[in-house]
Design an enzyme around this catalytic site. Structure first.
Site, mmCIF file in Angstrom:
data_model
loop_
_atom_site.group_PDB
_atom_site.id
_atom_site.type_symbol
_atom_site.label_atom_id
_atom_site.label_comp_id
_atom_site.label_asym_id
_atom_site.label_seq_id
_atom_site.Cartn_x
_atom_site.Cartn_y
_atom_site.Cartn_z
ATOM 1 C CB SER A 95 -20.767 -0.206 -8.162
ATOM 2 O OG SER A 95 -21.724 -0.645 -7.237
ATOM 3 C CE LYS A 170 -24.797 -0.149 -7.789
ATOM 4 N NZ LYS A 170 -25.706 0.052 -6.668
ATOM 5 C CE LYS A 238 -18.220 3.965 -7.954
ATOM 6 N NZ LYS A 238 -18.879 2.707 -7.688
#
Ligand code: NAD
Length: 295
Positions: A95, A170, A238
């Site tokens: 990701s 995502k 993140k």
């Protein structure tokens, strides 16, 4: 020809194992030698660098923490780009920022190498079962060539658009998951301190409109005080950083995402960045001076 697999962490290890079980011949690499040894014991071949993986494979899968790791493995010294031939495919399942995926794809395209960005949702249990949801960005013909392999790791494999679209999808997923966990945490701490067993609250609401996959995955962890990852808060930080950056780039304010980001930052300061993201509840518990645990 063999398939490369780079990044054998919580997710990559079981995903690589599923490819081995499905009969794929794998060449694996990770900076963590112990993870490489485990996969070698399961039947994989090993290589000393990403470049060496690329020399032996037509398709390479990467499952790394974030954009800088993917850039280093793909484009850095001894990286994939040093061992490639035209016609190869990189399937990055990490990701990362959509822009970073596009940058890596552009550099690889100069060598005739195609790329898909294919991040996943589902966490470690679904990685083990091979039932991940995989969100893919890239050219349709490259997607069609990789679909069967992706189907060995996930049950839902969806082409979302051009390169970068997998990671954009995502980010949407990660916003929904983070906000869900925060809402669940706020609600369970309120209910528990107001005098109702939080396990009863969970059981009473899980079949109604507030029920969700997130609730069923995370409420049992919270009620048992089990914050073993799973998906670490630092990785979710993140993802939210990538979501906020992308939101600012394209002109979409993300007020709720920024609030949950600051909750996660507070937990990081509190030494809890390595906890599962269900550990968000500890922020609320500290504010309320009350723990929502099974009674
Ligand atoms: P992890 O930290 O457990 O694994 C990452 C692996 O990459 C480690 O084994 C590490 O040694 C390796 N690595 C790092 N730098 C490297 C380099 N330069 N060369 C080779 N190997 C290197 O992380 P994870 O939980 O497996 O997550 C991987 C990706 O999947 C992340 O982008 C994460 O956001 C995403 N993801 C994780 C989950 C989850 O529940 N854990 C769920 C969905 C998506």
């Amino acid at each position: 020809m063999k398939t490369g697999f780079i990044g054998l962490g919580i997710m990559g290890k079981p995903m690589a194992r599923n490819l081995l079980k499905a009969g794929y011949k794998l060449v694996v690499y990770d900076v963590n030698a112990e993870a490489v040894r485990e996969l070698a014991a399961a039947g994989a071949e090993t290589a000393a660098t990403p470049k060496e993986v690329a020399r032996q494979c037509d398709i390479i899968v990467t499952m790394l923490p974030n954009s800088p790791h993917v850039k280093a493995v793909a484009l850095g010294p001894n990286g994939i780009i040093e061992g490639v031939r035209a016609g190869m495919i990189l399937v990055d399942m990490s990701s990362i920022a959509p822009l970073a995926a596009q940058e890596v794809a552009k550099s690889l395209a100069e060598k005739g190498v195609e790329m898909l960005d294919a991040p996943v949702s589902g966490g470690e249990p679904k990685a083990i079962e091979g039932t991940l949801s995989i969100m893919v960005g890239g050219k349709k013909e490259i997607f069609e060539r990789c679909k069967e392999m992706l189907g060995k790791m996930g049950t839902s494999v969806v082409l979302c658009g051009a390169i970068g679209a997998g990671n954009t999808t995502k980010l949407a997923n990660q916003i929904i998951v983070a906000l869900n966990i925060a809402a669940m945490s706020e609600a369970l701490v309120l209910g528990a301190k107001a005098g109702v067993n939080p396990e009863t609250i969970y059981q009473a609401i899980r079949g109604g409109l507030a029920g969700s996959t997130v609730l069923d995955a995370k409420a049992p962890m919270v009620l048992n005080g089990n914050f073993k990852p799973g998906f670490r808060i630092e990785l979710h930080i993140k993802d939210l950083a990538n979501a906020l950056e992308t939101g600012h780039e394209v002109g979409v304010p993300l007020p709720l995402t920024s609030q949950v980001m600051e909750i996660m930052q507070a937990l990081k300061v509190d030494g809890k960045a390595g906890n599962d993201h269900s550990g968000i509840i500890q922020f609320y518990e500290k504010l309320a001076r009350f723990e929502a645990r099974k009674q």
